[in-house]
Design an enzyme around this catalytic site. Sequence first.
Site, mmCIF file in Angstrom:
data_model
loop_
_atom_site.group_PDB
_atom_site.id
_atom_site.type_symbol
_atom_site.label_atom_id
_atom_site.label_comp_id
_atom_site.label_asym_id
_atom_site.label_seq_id
_atom_site.Cartn_x
_atom_site.Cartn_y
_atom_site.Cartn_z
ATOM 1 N N LYS A 1 47.610 36.705 64.088
ATOM 2 C CA LYS A 1 48.561 37.156 63.068
ATOM 3 C C LYS A 1 48.670 38.681 63.013
ATOM 4 C CE LYS A 1 48.771 33.212 59.871
ATOM 5 N NZ LYS A 1 50.225 33.030 59.969
ATOM 6 N N THR B 1 43.913 25.749 60.150
ATOM 7 C CA THR B 1 43.517 26.642 59.065
ATOM 8 C C THR B 1 42.678 25.883 58.038
ATOM 9 O OG1 THR B 1 45.441 26.132 57.699
ATOM 10 C CG2 THR B 1 45.677 27.934 59.306
ATOM 11 N N ASP C 1 51.078 33.442 51.939
ATOM 12 C CA ASP C 1 50.225 32.684 52.849
ATOM 13 C C ASP C 1 50.028 31.260 52.344
ATOM 14 O OD1 ASP C 1 48.256 32.684 55.167
ATOM 15 O OD2 ASP C 1 46.974 32.052 53.500
ATOM 16 N N ARG C 2 50.280 30.290 53.214
ATOM 17 C CA ARG C 2 50.226 28.885 52.820
ATOM 18 C C ARG C 2 48.817 28.444 52.467
ATOM 19 N NH1 ARG C 2 53.206 31.971 55.116
ATOM 20 N NH2 ARG C 2 52.256 31.529 57.117
ATOM 21 N N THR C 3 47.843 28.811 53.292
ATOM 22 C CA THR C 3 46.457 28.432 53.004
ATOM 23 C C THR C 3 46.009 29.019 51.671
ATOM 24 O OG1 THR C 3 45.771 28.103 55.300
ATOM 25 C CG2 THR C 3 44.065 28.731 53.747
ATOM 26 N N CYS D 1 47.463 24.590 64.610
ATOM 27 C CA CYS D 1 47.987 25.766 63.917
ATOM 28 C C CYS D 1 48.924 26.439 64.897
ATOM 29 C CB CYS D 1 46.867 26.719 63.504
ATOM 30 S SG CYS D 1 47.485 28.285 62.820
ATOM 31 N N CYS E 1 54.843 25.340 61.018
ATOM 32 C CA CYS E 1 53.621 25.755 60.320
ATOM 33 C C CYS E 1 52.915 24.477 59.905
ATOM 34 C CB CYS E 1 53.944 26.608 59.095
ATOM 35 S SG CYS E 1 52.497 26.940 58.045
ATOM 36 N N ASN E 2 51.772 24.199 60.507
ATOM 37 C CA ASN E 2 51.047 22.972 60.199
ATOM 38 C C ASN E 2 50.643 22.902 58.730
ATOM 39 O OD1 ASN E 2 50.156 21.363 62.922
ATOM 40 N ND2 ASN E 2 50.368 23.557 63.317
ATOM 41 N N THR E 3 50.131 24.004 58.197
ATOM 42 C CA THR E 3 49.641 24.010 56.820
ATOM 43 C C THR E 3 50.766 23.694 55.838
ATOM 44 O OG1 THR E 3 48.029 25.703 57.465
ATOM 45 C CG2 THR E 3 48.335 25.322 55.111
#
Length: 236
Positions: free
Chosen positions: A169, A129, A51-53, A198, A87-89
């Site tokens: 998700k 996010t 998970d990027r966040t 997002c 994916c913005n993050t």
Amino acid sequence: MEQTKHMLGILGGMGPEATSVLYKRITDRTVVSCDQEHINILIYSHAGLPDRTGCILCGEGEQLWDMLAKDVQLLKNAGCEYLAVPCNTCHYFGDRFREAMDGHFIDMIRETANYVAKRRYHKVGVLATDGTVRADLYRKELAALDVEAIYPDEKHQKDVMTLIYDQIKRGEKGDKHLFQGIAQHMHARGCEAVVLACTELSVFAVNHELTGGFYIDAMEALAERCIESCGGVYSY
């Protein structure tokens, strides 16, 4: 004279459904009279990426980038000349993506900021996010174009995260009433529009046929630039 086509690489899987939305959006928005007028696309849906966040907030960004860098090289080795990452993050690594692609990185956040500025908005809400918000990715790009970015307050940011992680998700369509409450909150704070920053919210927009000038989908800005950068004709 036919425009030169360039192969687009899409590094996706973050999440997989959002990646499919981008591919369909590019396909639907390209002006064609036959198959051959579409752009050539290679999609790597790397769903196994962490998970990027979580990585950004826990200080594990370098480990994540090591994985992303290998994915980018894989796409380049396969002949991809341009790169898009739905994916913005993940645009936390925007400068590194640009360097890895010799400048041929289609930056979703930058393209969305340009999209907003062209429509002469001065104050927009950003729904994203915690990772994107904490890194302040949108505020930086929008400020450069004299547009003010507003993030939700703590309560409504938690609602945004609920929509993204606990609903979209997990394969759900997303609670429209919860989203409306967030949108009303942003409108009450003086936002002229709200950016769906997002790609899971882009999925939400498809699920609920979200329309109207108040909503700006970052995925749309990305799809437009992908088509035009790779030699296709975008349908305005």
